[in-house]
Design a protein around this motif. Structure first.
Motif, short mmCIF file in Angstrom:
data_model
loop_
_atom_site.label_atom_id
_atom_site.label_comp_id
_atom_site.label_asym_id
_atom_site.label_seq_id
_atom_site.Cartn_x
_atom_site.Cartn_y
_atom_site.Cartn_z
N ALA A 59 0.84 -1.20 0.00
CA ALA A 59 0.00 0.00 0.00
C ALA A 59 0.87 1.25 0.00
CB ALA A 59 -0.91 0.00 1.23
N SER A 60 0.26 2.37 -0.39
CA SER A 60 0.97 3.64 -0.42
C SER A 60 1.33 4.09 0.99
CB SER A 60 0.09 4.70 -1.09
OG SER A 60 0.65 5.97 -0.95
N ALA A 61 2.49 4.72 1.12
CA ALA A 61 2.90 5.25 2.42
C ALA A 61 2.30 6.62 2.68
CB ALA A 61 4.43 5.35 2.49
N ASN A 62 1.80 7.27 1.62
CA ASN A 62 1.28 8.63 1.72
C ASN A 62 2.28 9.58 2.39
OD1 ASN A 62 -1.65 7.01 1.88
ND2 ASN A 62 -1.61 8.85 0.63
N ALA A 63 3.53 9.41 2.00
CA ALA A 63 4.61 10.25 2.54
C ALA A 63 5.65 10.48 1.47
CB ALA A 63 5.24 9.61 3.77
N VAL A 64 6.30 11.63 1.55
CA VAL A 64 7.39 12.02 0.65
C VAL A 64 8.63 12.27 1.49
CG1 VAL A 64 8.21 13.97 -0.74
CG2 VAL A 64 5.97 12.96 -1.21
N ALA A 90 2.80 22.81 2.25
CA ALA A 90 1.50 23.32 1.84
C ALA A 90 0.91 22.47 0.72
CB ALA A 90 1.63 24.77 1.39
N GLU A 91 1.75 22.08 -0.23
CA GLU A 91 1.27 21.26 -1.35
C GLU A 91 0.94 19.84 -0.90
OE1 GLU A 91 0.20 20.55 -5.32
OE2 GLU A 91 0.71 22.43 -4.32
N LEU A 92 1.79 19.27 -0.04
CA LEU A 92 1.58 17.89 0.40
C LEU A 92 0.35 17.77 1.30
CD1 LEU A 92 5.21 16.67 1.22
CD2 LEU A 92 3.89 16.31 -0.88
N SER A 93 0.19 18.70 2.23
CA SER A 93 -0.92 18.60 3.17
C SER A 93 -2.26 18.71 2.47
CB SER A 93 -0.81 19.68 4.25
OG SER A 93 -0.85 20.98 3.68
N ALA A 94 -2.29 19.47 1.37
CA ALA A 94 -3.54 19.58 0.61
C ALA A 94 -3.93 18.26 -0.03
CB ALA A 94 -3.40 20.65 -0.47
N ARG A 95 -2.95 17.36 -0.17
CA ARG A 95 -3.21 16.03 -0.76
C ARG A 95 -3.11 14.92 0.28
NH1 ARG A 95 -1.64 16.34 -6.23
NH2 ARG A 95 -2.06 14.10 -6.36
N ASP A 296 9.87 33.74 -5.31
CA ASP A 296 8.88 33.12 -4.42
C ASP A 296 9.35 31.71 -4.07
OD1 ASP A 296 6.68 32.10 -3.12
OD2 ASP A 296 5.23 33.00 -4.48
N ILE A 297 10.10 31.59 -2.97
CA ILE A 297 10.68 30.30 -2.61
C ILE A 297 9.62 29.29 -2.17
CG2 ILE A 297 12.34 29.13 -1.09
CD1 ILE A 297 13.89 31.79 -1.03
N PRO A 298 8.60 29.68 -1.37
CA PRO A 298 7.54 28.70 -1.06
C PRO A 298 6.87 28.15 -2.32
CG PRO A 298 7.41 30.54 0.47
CD PRO A 298 8.43 30.92 -0.58
N ALA A 299 6.65 28.99 -3.33
CA ALA A 299 6.06 28.51 -4.58
C ALA A 299 7.01 27.53 -5.27
CB ALA A 299 5.74 29.68 -5.50
N TYR A 300 8.31 27.79 -5.18
CA TYR A 300 9.33 26.89 -5.75
C TYR A 300 9.20 25.50 -5.12
CZ TYR A 300 14.12 25.91 -7.52
OH TYR A 300 15.22 25.42 -8.18
N GLY A 301 9.08 25.47 -3.78
CA GLY A 301 8.91 24.19 -3.10
C GLY A 301 7.59 23.53 -3.45
N ALA A 302 6.52 24.32 -3.56
CA ALA A 302 5.21 23.77 -3.91
C ALA A 302 5.22 23.16 -5.31
CB ALA A 302 4.14 24.85 -3.80
N HIS A 303 5.89 23.83 -6.25
CA HIS A 303 5.96 23.30 -7.61
C HIS A 303 6.71 21.97 -7.62
CE1 HIS A 303 5.61 27.69 -9.19
NE2 HIS A 303 4.44 27.19 -8.85
N ALA A 304 7.80 21.87 -6.87
CA ALA A 304 8.56 20.63 -6.81
C ALA A 304 7.72 19.51 -6.21
CB ALA A 304 9.84 20.83 -6.00
N ALA A 305 7.02 19.81 -5.11
CA ALA A 305 6.19 18.79 -4.46
C ALA A 305 5.05 18.35 -5.37
CB ALA A 305 5.64 19.34 -3.15
#
Length: 339
Positions: A59-64, A90-95, A296-305
């Motif tokens: 099963a998926s770990a649902n973790a990165v 922010a990107e991961l928690s939304a999923r 925009d560094i947070p956006a940079y991280g969100a795009h990568a995630a």
């Protein structure tokens, strides 16, 4: 309080433990109605399958995962990584994904972490930071076929997807701005040697300075810490060919450099101009406020995630060029004082 078990779920649902396992892991063997009832009961009593059970079931770990090969003391004071991680979270928690963060002491230890995470199914994919020239982590991740997105580039990421920002264009803008102000003696306090973005900046600095006709330039390597930034600044400002402008590879070193200049009785910006890479609130809290490269560094991280989650889902990707940092002039830069 006793931790709920699979037996507790089975007893409440009136089914076998095997049926509960099928339902929780999305396997055939139970009806849709029974599956929904089991999932509702598991959620009600707070039951979550442990990592060992997930590993056995596939099963998926649902973790990165994110492993960082940096001294913990530097991570604690460097705003870049804090902002990057905030965007990832922010990107991961939304999923409904979690971030597993581990600090390691060497590239070998980082590779060992990837192998362990893969073997134990601890994470579904990884983010890779601080890309190096001929990076040994890349072929290992390709061999494991562990979904991965590299933060950095371009190039040297093999077949892995990557998100990057154009370091060369940003640094060239800084140098052209300083030359337009009248600076001819410019120094740079660089980051850790061997990192790809450090090497790109070093090469760009030399090439751009030659094109602009600057022959009295120098790059000093550092480790991104305030202590090393201060030490490098003191050497530069004590030399016979003292620079009239210094560009720093992060904001922490730039703030330390500002402090050293003031300690030595030099006025910023009339005696020495200062530019920081990666703007942060710290750059605006000091006096004078620091001219900096902003993105925009947070956006940079969100795009990568976001791209990593897409890779985990099996979607075909490719490299993604994020926004280029742009210069924000503030009080720490001005034309050099005339003799």
């Amino acid at each position: 309080m006793k931790r709920p078990t699979i037996a507790d779920v089975a007893r409440r649902a009136g089914v076998s433990k095997g049926a509960v396992s099928y339902a929780l892991n999305g396997q055939p063997g139970v009806s849709d109605a029974t599956r929904q009832r089991i999932l509702a009961i598991a959620q009600e009593i707070g039951f979550n399958p442990n990592s060992a059970a997930r590993a056995l079931s596939g099963a998926s770990a649902n973790a990165v995962g994110l492993a960082l090969c940096r001294p913990a003391r530097i991570l604690g004071i460097e705003p870049f990584f804090m902002e990057l991680i905030s965007g990832v979270e922010a990107e991961l928690s939304a999923r409904s994904y979690a971030l597993t963060l581990q600090v390691v002491a060497s590239p070998e230890a980082e590779i060992a972490v990837y192998r362990r995470w893969w073997g134990e199914r601890r994470v579904d994919g990884v983010l890779v930071c601080d890309l190096r020239v001929d990076d040994r982590r890349v072929p290992v991740l390709e061999e494991l076929r562990l979904p991965a997105v590299v933060i950095g580039g371009p190039g040297h990421s093999g077949g892995l997807d990557h998100v990057w920002s154009d370091e060369a264009v940003a640094l060239t803008e800084v140098l052209e701005y300083l030359v337009a102000l009248g600076h001819r003696q410019i120094a740079r306090v660089g980051g850790l040697p061997g990192l790809l973005h450090t090497e790109i900046r070093t090469e760009t600095f030399g090439t751009a300075c030659r094109r602009l006709g600057l022959d009295r330039t120098v790059t000093v390597s550092s480790d991104y810490s305030g202590e090393e930034g201060a030490r490098a600044t003191r050497r530069l400002l004590s030399s016979a060919d003292r620079p009239t402008a210094i560009v720093y590879d992060n904001d922490v070193m730039a703030i330390a450099g500002l402090s050293v200049a003031q300690e030595m009785g030099l006025a910023v910006p009339s005696d020495v101009s200062i530019v920081a890479w990666d703007d942060s609130p710290l750059c605006q809290l000091v006096h004078p406020s620091l001219t900096a490269l902003h993105r925009d560094i947070p956006a940079y991280g969100a795009h990568a995630a976001g791209r990593l989650l897409a890779a985990i889902a099996g979607q075909p990707l490719g490299d993604f060029q994020d926004e280029t940092a742009h210069l924000v002039p503030r009080g720490s830069t001005a034309p050099p004082r005339q003799p």
